[in-house]
Design an enzyme around this catalytic site. Structure first.
Site, PDB file in Angstrom:
ATOM      1  N   ASP A  61      -8.864   4.092  -2.490  1.00 35.21           N
ATOM      2  CA  ASP A  61      -9.860   4.526  -1.508  1.00 35.21           C
ATOM      3  C   ASP A  61     -11.089   5.124  -2.183  1.00 35.21           C
ATOM      4  OD1 ASP A  61      -8.148   3.620   0.407  1.00 35.21           O
ATOM      5  OD2 ASP A  61      -7.332   5.594   0.891  1.00 35.21           O
ATOM      6  N   GLU A 119       2.845   4.912  -4.062  1.00 33.40           N
ATOM      7  CA  GLU A 119       2.866   5.793  -5.256  1.00 33.40           C
ATOM      8  C   GLU A 119       4.253   6.367  -5.517  1.00 33.40           C
ATOM      9  OE1 GLU A 119       0.592   5.870  -2.765  1.00 33.40           O
ATOM     10  OE2 GLU A 119      -0.827   4.723  -3.962  1.00 33.40           O
ATOM     11  N   ASP A 136       0.853  -1.186   0.000  1.00 32.59           N
ATOM     12  CA  ASP A 136       0.000   0.000   0.000  1.00 32.59           C
ATOM     13  C   ASP A 136       0.894   1.243   0.000  1.00 32.59           C
ATOM     14  OD1 ASP A 136      -2.419   1.325   0.056  1.00 32.59           O
ATOM     15  OD2 ASP A 136      -2.618   1.252   2.229  1.00 32.59           O
TER      16      ASP A 136
END
Ligand SMILES: OC[C@H]1O[C@H](O[C@H]2[C@H](O)[C@@H](O)[C@@H](O[C@H]3[C@H](O)[C@@H](O)[C@@H](O)O[C@@H]3CO)O[C@@H]2CO)[C@H](O)[C@@H](O)[C@@H]1O
Length: 682
Positions: free
Chosen positions: A414, A321, A318
């Site tokens: 999300d 990025e 997670d």
């Protein structure tokens, strides 16, 4: 400006000046006699950019680019390629978590592909600034890009994965119903939850552990209050046939008493002054592995291998990025004192500008390679599975770059459970699929809890989310701390039963999905496909992005609102309604709340045999197909392209003659392409 072109089998690699590609995919071709004008391309320098320009025809359609919160046809917009943690994104917001610099153009039924191997902040302008032009602006002095011939979309994607790598083959359990929550604990409650689900006949194949399983958010540790005996916990879930996937973020807590932090010194991201870059993530002050360096990947893969050795089955990457909270925290400090509420600070969750990486011994600014960070993290994680001797690899990654398909599943981050977003989630999944990433899914239930006014956390919304995901490769519920429980056992019985029906149907089709995973692995084909992927000569399909085809044979038109809908079934072929066998094509009214249609010429492997409308007995186009003791008979000869059998062993005879077939795991794929009277397994 210097331009060189190499080619091999319909793939053209163009080098502009002296590029340092973020990922060296190792493609080699021979010097090509073609020039850019043969492809109607114009490449030039403009201020700090290299610009690739091509005409945009009035009838031209453009697909791809990864996770873009718009229609699948990307025309008339400008896109920024910059991986961001875009919490609570909405339609039209750009960029999101996964940006793939690969686009497919389709003109007069003929497809071409373009892959720009740059992980910097590219701009794809698709007829926005100039009505009749596509302009790709790359903020670099040197550049490598690829032109990929079609003429079909499928061939373009095949060529794209020829360059960037074929998807890995996940284990079968990865396609089952998996549960997740931010966060499940303590360990006994998780086992109890699994038992409750399984007692209700709801099979779960995996449980995800979110960040609260860790000790103070330190990677590769357990919170001993919540997980007092991890081995017991792992054994208990395994004995129930359930796999365990733990989240592992990239932020390593900067703490002199934490041995993993100490072991990684010298391998973390630095600033342009050569200092250690210390940012902020869940664990407070954090440092970040510089995955661009080989020695960092080596170190990380050892950590992963050691972590897996306790019996952990999967890794959830997670925040990759990569995200850092330090800039956002500073801004929040200021904004917190003002009477305004700026909801979205995604831009400020990127690394600061002064961070650098080491790529092939060269120091490169973060901004030039940012988007490839998750690629290298996933590569190193994958290697950890190999080092641990694992054949079954499961990695779920929130972010990605071209090539991520070799290592991981991805999901759409999300999301918000709102009526607006149902269709958007479909578009995102299909957009990613057509960008070369076959293993995709959503947070079923929508991630967000109760802090936005457009949120609808009703059981009806949850049901719709399950329904749209029926054939999505990833079938996982996930929810923020403050949202409803998504496990169907907690719902009123009407919804519980409806969701059970979707889950059971999913398991029924699992052999088919797995067969599609094999196809993805061998050829790079997406598992869920927009209609135009299969029917690119049918222009009516180009703007349909609320239906999808799973593989070649199953068309699914989820009902996004209400109880009925119009469904478009491409007219070139014949379809049968899965539920009643009725032959249909063109625009039809749905007759079932899960509108599924089967394409003529196909038989599909299901968990209880082969494609079945009833048990072992298929009625297809008026032909009765019986299956018993390894013999399949047809009441009349039926034209079949292929036949997929599940869990059968031995030779396959079609009409008495040995057929061409391939065995892959439990699936036997028989190539037929003729009229069939009888199939026998001997
Ligand atoms: O591991 C926990 C979850 O982490 C991810 O979601 C988090 C997201 O990445 C963060 O950006 C963050 O969002 C906060 C936002 O930054 C802030 O401006 C404010 O609006 O509050 C937000 C909520 O705290 O938090 C997210 C978690 O709540 C990941 O995507 C999830 O799947 C994980 O469960």
């Amino acid at each position: 400006m210097r331009i060189e072109i190499e080619e091999r089998d319909g793939i053209y690699k163009v080098k502009v000046n002296d590029p340092l590609p973020p990922v060296d995919f190792g493609f080699k071709g021979v010097k090509s006699s073609k020039s850019l004008s043969d492809f109607s391309l114009n490449v030039y320098e403009e201020k700090d950019y290299i610009v690739i320009e091509k005409p945009l025809d009035l009838r031209e359609h453009v697909f791809g680019l990864g996770e873009k919160a718009v229609e699948l046809d990307r025309r008339r917009k400008r896109y920024i390629m910059w991986n961001l943690d875009h919490y609570a994104y909405q339609k039209f917001q750009d960029p999101l978590y996964i940006n793939i610099p690969f686009m497919i153009t389709l003109l007069h039924g003929k497809a071409m592909g373009y892959f720009i191997n740059s992980a910097s902040k590219l701009i794809f302008d698709i007829g926005f600034e100039d009505y009749d032009k596509i302009k790709i602006k790359v903020p670099e002095n040197g550049l490598e890009f690829y032109i990929l011939e079609g003429p079909s979309i499928e061939e373009v994607i095949e060529r794209y994965v020829e360059v960037t790598g074929k998807p890995f083959l996940p284990p079968e359990w990865a396609f089952g119903y998996m549960i997740s929550r931010y966060s499940y604990y303590p360990q006994d409650k998780i086992v109890e939850l699994v038992d409750l689900l399984q007692k209700e006949g709801i099979k779960v194949t995996g449980v995800f552990l979110d960040i609260d399983y860790m000790d103070s958010f330190k990677l590769f540790t357990w919170n001993k209050d919540r997980f007092y005996d991890p081995k017991k916990f792992i054994d208990e879930l395994h004995s129930r046939g359930v796999k365990i996937i733990t989240i592992v973020d990239h932020g390593v807590r900067a703490d002199q008493n934490y041995k993993i932090f100490l072991s990684g010194l010298g391998k973390y991201c630095e600033t342009d002054k050569g200092d250690l870059f210390v940012g902020k993530l869940w664990a407070g002050n954090c440092v970040y592995p510089d995955f661009f360096r080989e020695e960092t990947r080596e170190w990380w893969s050892n950590l992963i291998a050691e972590w897996l050795s306790q019996g952990i089955d999967g890794i959830w990457l997670d925040m990759n990025e990569p995200t850092d909270f330090s800039m956002e925290y500073c801004i929040n400090d200021v904004l917190g004192k003002l009477p305004i509420n700026l909801k979205n600070l995604a831009e400020y969750k990127a690394f600061p500008d002064n961070v650098v990486h080491k790529l092939k011994d060269k120091v490169v600014p973060h901004s030039k390679v940012r988007n490839a960070y998750p690629y290298y993290e996933a590569e190193a994680t994958f290697k950890g599975f190999e080092k641990a001797g694992r054949k079954d690899v499961f990695i779920l990654s929130r972010s990605g770059y071209s090539g991520i398909q070799k290592y991981a599943f991805v999901w759409t981050g999300d999301s918000t459970p709102s009526w607006d977003q149902l269709k958007l989630q479909l578009q995102l999944v299909l957009g990613l699929s057509i960008s070369g990433i076959p293993y995709v899914g959503i947070d079923i239930g929508g991630f967000l809890g109760r802090d936005l006014k457009e949120i609808d956390n009703s059981p009806e919304m949850l049901l719709k989310q399950f329904q749209i995901s029926l054939f999505f490769p990833l079938f996982r519920t996930h929810k923020a701390k403050d949202g409803i429980d998504t496990e169907p056992i907690f719902l009123p019985s009407f919804y519980k039963e409806k969701i059970k029906e979707v889950i059971n149907l999913r398991y029924k089709f699992l052999p088919y999905l797995y067969m599609l995973a094999v196809e993805a692995h061998e050829k790079g084909h997406p598992i869920v496909r927009p209609l135009f992927y299969e029917f690119q000569q049918d222009e009516d399909t180009y703007s349909i992005d609320d239906e999808y085809i799973a593989g070649k044979y199953l068309l699914y038109a989820p009902i996004l609102q209400g109880e009925k809908r119009k469904v478009y079934l491409p007219i070139k072929v014949q379809w049968a309604d899965f539920w009643n066998g009725e032959e249909v094509r063109g625009w039809v009214d749905s007759k079932h709340e899960l509108p599924i249609y089967v394409r003529r010429g196909s038989i599909i492997p299901l968990s209880d045999g082969l494609l079945v409308y009833g048990d072992g007995r298929v009625v297809y186009n008026g032909v009765v197909i019986q299956s018993e003791g390894g013999i399949i008979t047809f009441s009349k000869p039926l034209y079949l392209e292929s036949l997929s059998l599940y869990s059968l062993q031995g030779k396959v005879l079609v009409n008495g003659k040995e057929a061409n077939y391939k065995i892959n795991g439990k699936i036997v794929m028989v190539d037929i392409r003729s009229e069939v009277r009888e199939v026998k397994v001997v």
